[in-house]
Design a protein around this motif. Structure first.
Motif, PDB file in Angstrom:
ATOM      1  N   ASN A 137       0.858  -1.181   0.000  1.00 25.10           N
ATOM      2  CA  ASN A 137       0.000   0.000   0.000  1.00 25.10           C
ATOM      3  C   ASN A 137       0.896   1.233   0.000  1.00 25.10           C
ATOM      4  O   ASN A 137       1.761   1.378   0.872  1.00 25.10           O
ATOM      5  CB  ASN A 137      -0.910   0.015   1.224  1.00 25.10           C
ATOM      6  N   ILE A 210       0.559   2.071  -9.713  1.00 26.28           N
ATOM      7  CA  ILE A 210      -0.065   1.008  -8.938  1.00 26.28           C
ATOM      8  C   ILE A 210      -0.530  -0.080  -9.907  1.00 26.28           C
ATOM      9  O   ILE A 210      -0.605   0.125 -11.110  1.00 26.28           O
ATOM     10  CB  ILE A 210      -1.245   1.524  -8.091  1.00 26.28           C
ATOM     11  N   THR A 266      -1.104  -0.950  -4.344  1.00 26.03           N
ATOM     12  CA  THR A 266      -2.314  -0.137  -4.225  1.00 26.03           C
ATOM     13  C   THR A 266      -1.936   1.195  -3.591  1.00 26.03           C
ATOM     14  O   THR A 266      -0.800   1.403  -3.173  1.00 26.03           O
ATOM     15  CB  THR A 266      -3.373  -0.853  -3.358  1.00 26.03           C
TER      16      THR A 266
END
Length: 268
Positions: A137, A210, A266
Motif C-alpha cells: 500500500n 499502482i 495499491t
C-alpha cells in the motif's frame, strides 16, 4: 517460482539497444566494418542471436541493417551446434536442453574476413528469492515531503554466498497502469542494479504506478553489469563506445537465469 521470459526479455534488450545506439562513429565509411551482436542465453528459452551492422551517428534507428547469410555456431565446451537464420539477421536454435548452469558457451562466426567470437558462463538459478511482502500500500504521506525516500516499501533477499551479480527488473502487467505521479515523466518498468549483494531495499518513492508487478531477479555476469553501468552513465554529450565482450565486434553475448515474485501495489 517460474517466469515467462518473452514478456520481459524485450525490456533487457531495450536497455542494451539504447546503449549500443550511442556508439561513437568517426568515419561513415567504416560503419559496417564490425558487427553488433545481441544475444542472451536463458535456460528454458530458444536461443536467439541478433546481428546488425553498426549504424551511422546520423541514423535515428536503434541499430543498422540486419546482417544476413552468416553461419553462427555455439559451443558448450563438449558439443557444437549450428544456428538457423529464422528471420533477417536473427539466428536461432530451439533445443532448450542445450543450455545448462555451469557451462561456458562460446559463439563464433566469420564476418568481413574476421572471426567474431564471444563467451559467457551460464550462472545457476537464484535460490531462496523472497520478499517481505507481496501487497504494498503506497500511503500518500510517504510519497512527498522531507525524508520521504527513507521509507522502505519492500525488502528482497536471496542466497548469494559467492557474491555473484544480480539485477532486479520490475515489469508492470496492467494493460492500463495508473500513474500516481501524473506530473512526472515516470517510468512504468524499471531496473535496479543489486550488484553483488544478497538483498535489496526498495523505497516507496521508487514505485510510480499502482497495479500488478513482477519483480524479476536476474543472476547475471559482469559483462551485462558493465553494459548496465555504462548506459546509466552515458549522456548525449558523451558518445563513446559502450563496453563489449564481442571479439572483433560490438554488443553483448551473455548468459543469465532468473526467478520472479508477483507484487500488487495499491494506494490509500
Amino acid at each position: 517460482m517460474e517466469i515467462k521470459y518473452k514478456q520481459y526479455l524485450l525490456l533487457i534488450i531495450a536497455i542494451s539497444a539504447f546503449a549500443f545506439s550511442s556508439c561513437k562513429k568517426t568515419e561513415t565509411s567504416n560503419v559496417a566494418a564490425e558487427p553488433v551482436v545481441i544475444g542472451y542465453l536463458i535456460p528454458g528459452q530458444p536461443i536467439s542471436i541478433k546481428v546488425y551492422q553498426q549504424k551511422d551517428i546520423s541514423d535515428t534507428a536503434n541499430y543498422g541493417p540486419a546482417i544476413t547469410g552468416l553461419k553462427l555456431t555455439l559451443s558448450n565446451g563438449t558439443s557444437t551446434v549450428s544456428l538457423t537464420e529464422s528471420a533477417a539477421g536473427t539466428y536461432t536454435y530451439s533445443n532448450q536442453s542445450f543450455l545448462a548452469a555451469g557451462k561456458t558457451y562460446t559463439l563464433q562466426f566469420t564476418y568481413n574476413g574476421l572471426l567474431i567470437s564471444a563467451s559467457s558462463v551460464m550462472p545457476a538459478k537464484p535460490l531462496n528469492y523472497t520478499a517481505t511482502r507481496t501487497l504494498i500500500n503506497l500511503p500518500l504521506s510517504s510519497l512527498s515531503g522531507p525524508g520521504a525516500t527513507d521509507a522502505v516499501a519492500i525488502t528482497f533477499k536471496w542466497d548469494n554466498p559467492d557474491s555473484l551479480y544480480h539485477v532486479l527488473v520490475f515489469k508492470n502487467d496492467d494493460a492500463n497502469a495508473f500513474n500516481i505521479h501524473p506530473d512526472r515523466n515516470s517510468a512504468l518498468n524499471f531496473t535496479l542494479n543489486a550488484k553483488q549483494a544478497a538483498g535489496y531495499d526498495v523505497y516507496y518513492r521508487t514505485f510510480n504506478y499502482i497495479g500488478v508487478y513482477r519483480a524479476i531477479l536476474f543472476r547475471v555476469n559482469k559483462e551485462y553489469l558493465d553494459i548496465l553501468n555504462s548506459n546509466a552513465s552515458s549522456t548525449s554529450q558523451n558518445l563513446t563506445n559502450p563496453p563489449t565482450n564481442i571479439t572483433n565486434g560490438f554488443g553483448i553475448f551473455s548468459a543469465m537465469q532468473a526467478d520472479t515474485i508477483k507484487l500488487t501495489l495499491t494506494q490509500y
